[in-house]
Design a protein around this motif. Structure first.
Motif, PDB file in Angstrom:
ATOM      1  N   GLY A 369       0.819  -1.213   0.000  1.00 45.36           N
ATOM      2  CA  GLY A 369       0.000   0.000   0.000  1.00 45.36           C
ATOM      3  C   GLY A 369       0.848   1.256   0.000  1.00 45.36           C
ATOM      4  O   GLY A 369       0.556   2.228  -0.709  1.00 45.36           O
ATOM      5  N   GLY A 370       1.913   1.248   0.806  1.00 47.30           N
ATOM      6  CA  GLY A 370       2.816   2.397   0.833  1.00 47.30           C
ATOM      7  C   GLY A 370       3.525   2.585  -0.489  1.00 47.30           C
ATOM      8  O   GLY A 370       3.682   3.712  -0.979  1.00 47.30           O
ATOM      9  N   LEU A 371       3.959   1.479  -1.096  1.00 45.67           N
ATOM     10  CA  LEU A 371       4.624   1.545  -2.403  1.00 45.67           C
ATOM     11  C   LEU A 371       3.710   2.202  -3.437  1.00 45.67           C
ATOM     12  O   LEU A 371       4.147   3.068  -4.198  1.00 45.67           O
ATOM     13  N   ALA A 372       2.450   1.793  -3.457  1.00 49.05           N
ATOM     14  CA  ALA A 372       1.525   2.320  -4.464  1.00 49.05           C
ATOM     15  C   ALA A 372       1.298   3.817  -4.286  1.00 49.05           C
ATOM     16  O   ALA A 372       1.306   4.570  -5.265  1.00 49.05           O
ATOM     17  N   PHE A 373       1.106   4.266  -3.055  1.00 49.42           N
ATOM     18  CA  PHE A 373       0.791   5.694  -2.907  1.00 49.42           C
ATOM     19  C   PHE A 373       2.021   6.584  -3.043  1.00 49.42           C
ATOM     20  O   PHE A 373       1.929   7.714  -3.536  1.00 49.42           O
ATOM     21  N   LEU A 374       3.195   6.083  -2.675  1.00 47.11           N
ATOM     22  CA  LEU A 374       4.405   6.891  -2.867  1.00 47.11           C
ATOM     23  C   LEU A 374       4.727   7.048  -4.352  1.00 47.11           C
ATOM     24  O   LEU A 374       5.063   8.144  -4.817  1.00 47.11           O
ATOM     25  N   THR A 375       4.616   5.959  -5.108  1.00 46.23           N
ATOM     26  CA  THR A 375       4.943   6.039  -6.535  1.00 46.23           C
ATOM     27  C   THR A 375       3.863   6.788  -7.311  1.00 46.23           C
ATOM     28  O   THR A 375       4.164   7.469  -8.299  1.00 46.23           O
ATOM     29  N   GLY A 376       2.601   6.686  -6.875  1.00 46.71           N
ATOM     30  CA  GLY A 376       1.541   7.452  -7.528  1.00 46.71           C
ATOM     31  C   GLY A 376       1.781   8.943  -7.388  1.00 46.71           C
ATOM     32  O   GLY A 376       1.607   9.721  -8.342  1.00 46.71           O
ATOM     33  N   ALA A 377       2.191   9.366  -6.191  1.00 50.36           N
ATOM     34  CA  ALA A 377       2.478  10.785  -5.974  1.00 50.36           C
ATOM     35  C   ALA A 377       3.710  11.226  -6.761  1.00 50.36           C
ATOM     36  O   ALA A 377       3.781  12.366  -7.236  1.00 50.36           O
ATOM     37  N   ALA A 378       4.690  10.335  -6.905  1.00 51.75           N
ATOM     38  CA  ALA A 378       5.868  10.657  -7.718  1.00 51.75           C
ATOM     39  C   ALA A 378       5.458  10.888  -9.172  1.00 51.75           C
ATOM     40  O   ALA A 378       5.977  11.784  -9.848  1.00 51.75           O
ATOM     41  N   GLY A 379       4.515  10.073  -9.663  1.00 49.81           N
ATOM     42  CA  GLY A 379       4.011  10.271 -11.022  1.00 49.81           C
ATOM     43  C   GLY A 379       3.327  11.616 -11.175  1.00 49.81           C
ATOM     44  O   GLY A 379       3.516  12.315 -12.173  1.00 49.81           O
ATOM     45  N   ARG A 380       2.526  11.994 -10.182  1.00 49.02           N
ATOM     46  CA  ARG A 380       1.863  13.311 -10.229  1.00 49.02           C
ATOM     47  C   ARG A 380       2.886  14.443 -10.259  1.00 49.02           C
ATOM     48  O   ARG A 380       2.685  15.474 -10.923  1.00 49.02           O
TER      49      ARG A 380
END
Length: 423
Positions: A369-380
């Motif tokens: 879960g942490g991996l998904a939200f950290l990388t999603g924010a990096a994409g933004r």
């Protein structure tokens, strides 16, 4: 896979297309989810998911109270006072203004978890400072944009209570879990943007550099920075850290810390109590409408995918390979963050549907879960159509494409590092 699962794949593609075209996120997710529930003869499944998400007490308390505090911090001028005192000592640093400004934005974003709100407060002050120091406009905007990943560490960011609740952890314990990786991404952003800007010669100045005055935050004529008021935005974070780490007797929830911080802000800022109260509850309402609204919509979308059988098929595939889950949980939200300009919709949908099955892939819920939200924010942070990118580009009067040229490489490196190290 059954016919409904194949239809669900098509619906997912249509939903991605609609998000790229900037259709209303909540509409896209809810409509897609309910459609899949209907064709699967499980309409109540979608409606039940909607109702369940509406009343998730831990999420509502953390998110709405944090947004209420953010609104009163802006109303009392606490955010502007904080940025004023952080910006004052850094003038005259030359190209090293870039990493310093990225770092300042990172830490301010912890106290003001909205990326756009933080960028507006920080960018209005720091971008003109960098331009006057000879930094090119695109680099000045990128320095601020690169720091808007600090919200990873804010208990008011929707993903922290969301994943913590799923993993049955305290919010602060989950933040402590991913803090090393969050600071790693922050360090990559600080150093990476500096290197890219140096290679592009952004410290050589531009004779045409200027800011769009209409996009700057305007101070009231009688606004005067107050050192005590500048401390208000960090009070809730301090209370949570002290209570959870050093003084157990002071341990409290996110909502309690935010309300206490707001009351202190009222006293220090000597604000009108009536207007202050209105601003706080305007913020809580905005938090429910914008942030909880996406969480509710993601829940309905996930219910539709479950009813159609797509999630079961996807989980069965992931069980065969830890690497597929690792790279799917990082690259998927990252790419969606880039192409949609928001890391929230894709990340929340992923965490709602796939992350609960993390143990089946040999992972933990907090890790995936942490991996998904950290990388999603990096994409933004490297998306030219993200609201925060457009905001800082507007202040610096430069193309968003030029800005993300400075953040793209550091964020890509950060995503790869997270995928290799987090799970």
């Amino acid at each position: 896979m059954g016919i409904n699962a194949w239809i669900a794949l098509v619906v997912v593609g249509v939903a991605v297309w609609a998000l790229i075209k900037r259709y209303e996120t909540r509409l896209v997710l809810i409509a897609s989810g309910l459609f899949l529930c209907i064709i699967s003869w499980d309409l109540m499944g979608g409606l039940d998911a909607f109702a369940k998400s509406m009343t998730n007490s831990s999420l509502v308390m953390a998110i709405c109270s944090s947004m209420g505090f953010a609104y009163v911090a802006k109303y009392t001028g606490a955010d502007r006072s904080l940025v004023h005192y952080l910006a004052s000592p850094i003038r005259g640093l030359g190209i090293f203004l870039i990493p310093v400004c990225t770092t300042i934005t990172f830490f301010v974003n912890i106290a003001i978890p909205s990326a756009a709100g933080c960028a507006a407060a920080v960018g209005s002050t720091l971008i003109p400072v960098m331009l006057r120091a000879g930094i090119k406009p695109a680099a000045a905007a990128a320095a601020v944009l690169g720091g808007t990943i600090g919200s990873y560490l804010s208990p008011g960011t929707s993903h922290n209570p969301y994943v913590a609740n799923m993993a049955k952890m305290d919010v602060m314990d989950f933040i402590a879990y991913h803090a090393p990786y969050s600071f790693m991404i922050g360090a990559i952003s600080v150093v990476g943007i500096l290197i890219v800007c140096f290679v592009l010669g952004d410290h050589k100045g531009s004779t045409e550099a200027r800011v769009d005055e209409s996009k700057l935050q305007k101070n009231e004529p009688d606004f005067k920075p107050n050192p005590l008021n500048a401390l208000v935005p960090i009070i809730p974070i301090t209370l949570l850290l002290v209570g959870n780490i050093w003084v157990p007797a002071m341990k409290m929830g996110v909502a309690q810390a935010m309300v206490l911080g707001a009351v202190i802000g009222l006293v220090v800022g000597r604000a009108n109590p009536q207007n202050f109260t209105k601003e706080f509850f305007n913020g809580t309402g905005k938090g429910y409408a914008d942030v909880m609204g996406i969480i509710i919509a993601a829940g309905v979308f996930a219910a539709g995918l479950r009813s159609a059988g797509l999630i079961d098929a996807f989980v069965s595939m992931l069980k065969d390979s830890n690497d597929i889950a690792r790279w799917g949980g990082s690259i998927g939200p990252w790419i969606m963050g880039v192409i949609t300009g928001s890391g929230d919709a894709a990340t929340l949908a992923f965490n709602e549907t796939v992350t609960p099955h993390a143990a089946d892939f040999g992972m933990t819920i907090e890790g995936l879960g942490g991996l998904a939200f950290l990388t999603g924010a990096a994409g933004r942070t490297m998306s030219p159509i993200a609201g925060v990118t457009i905001l800082v580009s507007g202040i610096a009067m430069v193309s968003p494409i030029e800005v993300v040229k400075r953040t793209a490489l550091p964020m890509t490196v950060a995503v790869i590092a997270c995928a290799l190290l987090m799970v």
